[in-house]
Design an enzyme around this catalytic site. Structure first.
Site, PDB file in Angstrom:
ATOM      1  N   SER A   1      46.048  19.203 -29.607  1.00 29.07           N
ATOM      2  CA  SER A   1      45.468  20.096 -28.610  1.00 29.07           C
ATOM      3  C   SER A   1      46.060  21.487 -28.796  1.00 29.07           C
ATOM      4  O   SER A   1      47.272  21.635 -28.981  1.00 29.07           O
ATOM      5  CB  SER A   1      45.769  19.599 -27.193  1.00 29.07           C
ATOM      6  OG  SER A   1      45.040  18.431 -26.906  1.00 29.07           O
TER       7      SER A   1
ATOM      8  N   ARG B   1      43.171   7.912 -23.465  1.00 30.94           N
ATOM      9  CA  ARG B   1      44.052   8.821 -22.726  1.00 30.94           C
ATOM     10  C   ARG B   1      44.116   8.348 -21.268  1.00 30.94           C
ATOM     11  O   ARG B   1      43.300   8.731 -20.440  1.00 30.94           O
ATOM     12  CB  ARG B   1      43.519  10.257 -22.810  1.00 30.94           C
ATOM     13  CG  ARG B   1      44.365  11.306 -22.095  1.00 30.94           C
ATOM     14  CD  ARG B   1      43.686  12.670 -22.239  1.00 30.94           C
ATOM     15  NE  ARG B   1      44.411  13.755 -21.606  1.00 30.94           N
ATOM     16  CZ  ARG B   1      44.273  14.122 -20.335  1.00 30.94           C
ATOM     17  NH1 ARG B   1      43.424  13.451 -19.557  1.00 30.94           N
ATOM     18  NH2 ARG B   1      44.958  15.127 -19.842  1.00 30.94           N
TER      19      ARG B   1
ATOM     20  N   LYS C   1      40.534  19.569 -15.407  1.00 33.77           N
ATOM     21  CA  LYS C   1      41.646  20.520 -15.422  1.00 33.77           C
ATOM     22  C   LYS C   1      41.266  21.735 -14.580  1.00 33.77           C
ATOM     23  O   LYS C   1      41.032  22.822 -15.095  1.00 33.77           O
ATOM     24  CB  LYS C   1      41.980  20.929 -16.857  1.00 33.77           C
ATOM     25  CG  LYS C   1      42.568  19.792 -17.687  1.00 33.77           C
ATOM     26  CD  LYS C   1      43.120  20.295 -19.001  1.00 33.77           C
ATOM     27  CE  LYS C   1      43.803  19.169 -19.764  1.00 33.77           C
ATOM     28  NZ  LYS C   1      44.393  19.637 -21.037  1.00 33.77           N
TER      29      LYS C   1
END
Length: 228
Positions: free
Chosen positions: A119, A51, A148
């Site tokens: 997700s 990612r 996040k």
């Protein structure tokens, strides 16, 4: 396929409890991402999710090919979001964001033997992902996470609800550390997906090994509780 020998099932390749390393080369300091991934696999990581959102398709493909060599025969390789790159580098599957390519389309493109993860952020989304044919889901953000900072943590309670609602593995993501890894397994998770707990560690192998040991102990305790 050898005549008379069936291909291994998709989920038969996924060892539980799963420790998934989500890559972030920016957290690896001066160490190359490939070296961090290799050390993490030696410590027990069994799924690597590439990612790196700031890379072009070509750069992501090149990195994916290098990680394919590192993971081959040792860990499953999933590519985040990019089904085309996953196919091109021979990855084991793809991981889709909640608003990404529909799961049935990703399955159609990748083939029936590829792993497709999604997700999710709710019970409803997890149930829909399972109906659509996802093999596993990542639920988050479970705890406060530096990756996040704007996502409020949902805590282990939602994890428990989702795990009760679906039959596919649920990986806890977001702020999972050695201190709380056992807690997510106790809540019903099939494993955890981490970034900074390994990429940001001074010793990725030792960090992975400690996480695996904590999750495995909690997993065995959970199974023993169900049999009692």
């Amino acid at each position: 396929m050898v005549e008379g020998v069936p291909l291994p099932s998709r989920m038969g390749r996924l060892r539980l409890p799963t420790l998934c390393l989500i890559t972030d080369r920016h957290q690896c300091g001066e160490t190359e991402l490939e070296a961090v991934v290799e050390a993490a696999i030696e410590g027990g990581v069994n799924v690597v999710q590439l990612r790196e959102k700031d890379l072009s398709a070509g750069e992501l493909f090149s990195l994916g090919m290098r990680l394919r060599e590192v993971t081959r025969g040792k860990a499953l390789l999933l590519i985040n979001d990019r089904v085309d790159v996953a196919q091109a580098c021979g990855a084991d599957g793809v991981h889709l964001p909640e608003n990404g390519l529909p799961t049935p389309i990703a399955r159609w493109v990748m083939g029936r033997n590829a792993l497709v993860g999604c997700s999710v952020h709710s019970v409803e989304a997890a149930a829909q992902a399972e109906r659509d044919g996802a093999d596993l889901v990542q639920l988050g953000t479970i705890f406060a996470s530096p990756s996040k900072p704007d996502s409020p943590p949902v805590g282990p309670e939602l994890l428990r609800e989702v795990a009760d609602a679906v039959s596919i593995p649920v990986l806890a993501v977001g702020g999972v550390t050695l201190e709380n890894a056992a807690e997510v397994i106790a809540a019903g998770a099939g494993g955890a997906a981490v970034i900074s707990a390994i990429c940001g560690a001074d010793d990725p192998k030792a960090a992975a090994k400690a996480l695996v040991e904590a999750m495995t102990e909690a997993w065995n305790q959970r199974r023993a509780g169900k049999k009692a």
